[in-house]
Design a protein around this motif. Structure first.
Motif, PDB file in Angstrom:
ATOM      1  N   ALA A   1      16.096   7.915 -40.439  1.00 58.23           N
ATOM      2  CA  ALA A   1      14.903   7.067 -40.538  1.00 58.23           C
ATOM      3  C   ALA A   1      14.441   7.031 -41.984  1.00 58.23           C
ATOM      4  CB  ALA A   1      13.801   7.618 -39.647  1.00 58.23           C
ATOM      5  N   SER A   2      14.092   5.834 -42.453  1.00 55.16           N
ATOM      6  CA  SER A   2      13.696   5.704 -43.855  1.00 55.16           C
ATOM      7  C   SER A   2      12.317   5.071 -44.039  1.00 55.16           C
ATOM      8  CB  SER A   2      14.729   4.863 -44.619  1.00 55.16           C
ATOM      9  OG  SER A   2      14.857   3.572 -44.044  1.00 55.16           O
ATOM     10  N   ASN A   3      11.772   4.503 -42.965  1.00 46.64           N
ATOM     11  CA  ASN A   3      10.496   3.790 -43.066  1.00 46.64           C
ATOM     12  C   ASN A   3       9.470   4.415 -42.127  1.00 46.64           C
ATOM     13  OD1 ASN A   3       8.380   1.990 -43.193  1.00 46.64           O
ATOM     14  ND2 ASN A   3       9.663   0.164 -43.151  1.00 46.64           N
ATOM     15  N   THR A   4       8.387   4.937 -42.677  1.00 49.35           N
ATOM     16  CA  THR A   4       7.377   5.619 -41.850  1.00 49.35           C
ATOM     17  C   THR A   4       6.663   4.663 -40.897  1.00 49.35           C
ATOM     18  OG1 THR A   4       5.679   5.329 -43.556  1.00 49.35           O
ATOM     19  CG2 THR A   4       6.967   7.365 -43.601  1.00 49.35           C
ATOM     20  N   SER A   5       6.601   3.379 -41.260  1.00 48.21           N
ATOM     21  CA  SER A   5       5.851   2.411 -40.448  1.00 48.21           C
ATOM     22  C   SER A   5       6.723   1.662 -39.444  1.00 48.21           C
ATOM     23  CB  SER A   5       5.120   1.416 -41.349  1.00 48.21           C
ATOM     24  OG  SER A   5       6.047   0.699 -42.151  1.00 48.21           O
ATOM     25  N   THR A   6       7.983   2.070 -39.309  1.00 48.80           N
ATOM     26  CA  THR A   6       8.867   1.441 -38.316  1.00 48.80           C
ATOM     27  C   THR A   6       8.199   1.469 -36.939  1.00 48.80           C
ATOM     28  OG1 THR A   6      10.893   2.032 -39.490  1.00 48.80           O
ATOM     29  CG2 THR A   6      11.083   1.664 -37.119  1.00 48.80           C
ATOM     30  N   LYS A   7       8.268   0.347 -36.222  1.00 50.83           N
ATOM     31  CA  LYS A   7       7.684   0.279 -34.889  1.00 50.83           C
ATOM     32  C   LYS A   7       8.681   0.812 -33.858  1.00 50.83           C
ATOM     33  CE  LYS A   7       3.902  -1.682 -36.309  1.00 50.83           C
ATOM     34  NZ  LYS A   7       2.628  -0.926 -36.315  1.00 50.83           N
ATOM     35  N   VAL A   8       8.192   1.696 -32.992  1.00 53.49           N
ATOM     36  CA  VAL A   8       9.036   2.233 -31.928  1.00 53.49           C
ATOM     37  C   VAL A   8       8.447   1.816 -30.583  1.00 53.49           C
ATOM     38  CG1 VAL A   8       9.826   4.189 -33.294  1.00 53.49           C
ATOM     39  CG2 VAL A   8       7.743   4.409 -31.934  1.00 53.49           C
ATOM     40  N   THR A   9       9.270   1.807 -29.576  1.00 57.00           N
ATOM     41  CA  THR A   9       8.826   1.365 -28.253  1.00 57.00           C
ATOM     42  C   THR A   9       8.575   2.520 -27.297  1.00 57.00           C
ATOM     43  OG1 THR A   9      11.129   1.120 -27.535  1.00 57.00           O
ATOM     44  CG2 THR A   9      10.064  -0.822 -28.485  1.00 57.00           C
ATOM     45  N   GLY A  10       9.093   3.696 -27.641  1.00 60.27           N
ATOM     46  CA  GLY A  10       9.002   4.845 -26.743  1.00 60.27           C
ATOM     47  C   GLY A  10      10.330   5.057 -26.043  1.00 60.27           C
ATOM     48  N   GLY A  11      10.699   6.302 -25.875  1.00 63.41           N
ATOM     49  CA  GLY A  11      11.976   6.603 -25.237  1.00 63.41           C
ATOM     50  C   GLY A  11      13.094   6.880 -26.212  1.00 63.41           C
ATOM     51  N   GLU A  12      12.852   6.628 -27.507  1.00 61.07           N
ATOM     52  CA  GLU A  12      13.875   6.899 -28.502  1.00 61.07           C
ATOM     53  C   GLU A  12      14.022   8.406 -28.721  1.00 61.07           C
ATOM     54  OE1 GLU A  12      11.839   3.025 -29.986  1.00 61.07           O
ATOM     55  OE2 GLU A  12      11.267   4.902 -28.970  1.00 61.07           O
ATOM     56  N   THR A  13      15.245   8.839 -28.944  1.00 66.10           N
ATOM     57  CA  THR A  13      15.491  10.241 -29.260  1.00 66.10           C
ATOM     58  C   THR A  13      15.314  10.448 -30.762  1.00 66.10           C
ATOM     59  OG1 THR A  13      17.863   9.868 -29.539  1.00 66.10           O
ATOM     60  CG2 THR A  13      17.095  10.542 -27.353  1.00 66.10           C
ATOM     61  N   PHE A  14      14.868  11.641 -31.135  1.00 58.97           N
ATOM     62  CA  PHE A  14      14.668  11.938 -32.555  1.00 58.97           C
ATOM     63  C   PHE A  14      15.093  13.360 -32.858  1.00 58.97           C
ATOM     64  CE2 PHE A  14      10.744  13.498 -30.650  1.00 58.97           C
ATOM     65  CZ  PHE A  14      10.536  14.698 -31.307  1.00 58.97           C
ATOM     66  N   ALA A  15      15.325  13.598 -34.139  1.00 58.18           N
ATOM     67  CA  ALA A  15      15.612  14.947 -34.611  1.00 58.18           C
ATOM     68  C   ALA A  15      14.955  15.110 -35.979  1.00 58.18           C
ATOM     69  CB  ALA A  15      17.115  15.187 -34.715  1.00 58.18           C
ATOM     70  N   ILE A  16      14.272  16.228 -36.182  1.00 61.84           N
ATOM     71  CA  ILE A  16      13.604  16.523 -37.449  1.00 61.84           C
ATOM     72  C   ILE A  16      14.165  17.830 -37.993  1.00 61.84           C
ATOM     73  CG2 ILE A  16      11.399  16.947 -38.589  1.00 61.84           C
ATOM     74  CD1 ILE A  16      10.024  15.537 -36.246  1.00 61.84           C
ATOM     75  N   ALA A  17      14.795  17.761 -39.161  1.00 59.92           N
ATOM     76  CA  ALA A  17      15.369  18.955 -39.783  1.00 59.92           C
ATOM     77  C   ALA A  17      14.330  19.577 -40.706  1.00 59.92           C
ATOM     78  CB  ALA A  17      16.625  18.585 -40.560  1.00 59.92           C
ATOM     79  N   LEU A  18      13.824  20.739 -40.329  1.00 57.68           N
ATOM     80  CA  LEU A  18      12.837  21.432 -41.150  1.00 57.68           C
ATOM     81  C   LEU A  18      13.541  22.348 -42.145  1.00 57.68           C
ATOM     82  CD1 LEU A  18      10.166  22.440 -38.490  1.00 57.68           C
ATOM     83  CD2 LEU A  18       9.979  20.652 -40.209  1.00 57.68           C
TER      84      LEU A  18
END
Length: 279
Positions: A48-65
């Motif tokens: 993901a590169s854009n913080t304001s991207t619109k999502v619909t819900g149900g998308e999977t995500f991963a955040i590498a801390l």
């Protein structure tokens, strides 16, 4: 997540990507924005590169801390009033006058410096080098309980609870005069004052600035020229209680920024040397 672990999940609903990720992960939106800019977030297995991207819900995500940087704040032997402590968190009764974490102008002598000494450095590293373990804050001149995370798991859980308002925050305060009605709800947007950028102020509800804030108050005991009240916060905005009470004409007694003390109380406050908000 101090070992560079990954937070994964599914977005609950539609909206901006940064807000949806903050709601789903318990991390702050600012933290999410920084991680997106670092390329540490994937959505449906794509970076993901854009913080304001619109999502619909149900998308999977991963955040590498990323692993936290070494702690820079210095451990100092400052007395603490510890109310509760276990392997995961510590609850401290912060006195008025003590700054929570180091910042410009206050590099030592803070609660964080004291915690680093008391906990021998064993604090969550998620918030970086100057705010280890800090999940929420209390103003320098406000006293009260502060919950601090010792483990990253506790930090994530507490942050999530603060984000979804499942933690109840209650303050005792003394306000000028006698509010009428004796209990009520103040729902008003708070942001930087146009007249003085060092102060916060109630803004028009449709203002593009600031954040929505809600404070419930109730009278505990009417006093001479003032009232002991209980304030329950739904949100945690900067100076929220002080600004909200001042907005209805009942600023906190002793508040040097947002109010003027009742004339009848000034001799007593001067005699006591009371020069901070009664919160």
């Amino acid at each position: 997540m101090g070992d560079g672990k990954i937070i994964t999940g599914v977005l609950a609903g539609p909206g901006r990507l940064d807000k949806a990720l903050a709601d789903a992960s318990g991390l702050s939106r600012e933290r999410i924005k920084a991680l997106i800019s670092e390329g540490a977030v994937t959505l449906e297995e794509r970076v993901a590169s854009n913080t304001s991207t619109k999502v619909t819900g149900g998308e999977t995500f991963a955040i590498a801390l990323p692993p936290p940087a070494p702690l820079d704040a210095e451990a100092q032997d400052i007395p603490l009033d510890v109310v509760f402590e276990d392997a995961h968190l510590i609850v401290v009764n912060k006195p008025a006058g003590l700054v929570v974490h180091p910042a410009a102008g206050n590099l030592d002598g803070t609660l964080v410096n004291a915690l680093l000494h008391h906990c021998a450095g064993r604090l969550s590293g998620i918030n970086g080098t100057l705010r280890p373990g800090i999940v929420h804050r209390i103003d320098k001149d406000t006293s009260g309980l502060l919950v601090v995370a010792k483990s990253d798991g506790a930090h994530e859980g507490l942050a999530r609870q603060f984000a979804d308002h499942s933690i109840e925050r209650t303050y005792l305060a003394v306000c000028a005069g006698h509010p009428r009605p004796g209990e009520g709800t103040i729902s008003a947007r708070i942001g930087r004052s146009d007249a003085n950028r060092k102060k916060m102020a109630v803004l028009h509800e449709k203002s593009p600035r600031g954040k929505h804030a809600v404070t419930h108050y109730s009278t505990l005991r009417p006093l001479d020229d003032c009232t002991l009240i209980e304030c329950r916060l739904e949100t945690g905005r900067t100076h929220q209680v002080r600004v909200h009470l001042a907005s209805i004409g009942h600023p906190l007694v002793g508040d040097p920024v947002y109010g003027h003390d009742p004339k009848a109380l000034r001799p007593l406050l001067k005699e006591l040397g009371f020069a901070r908000q009664a919160l």
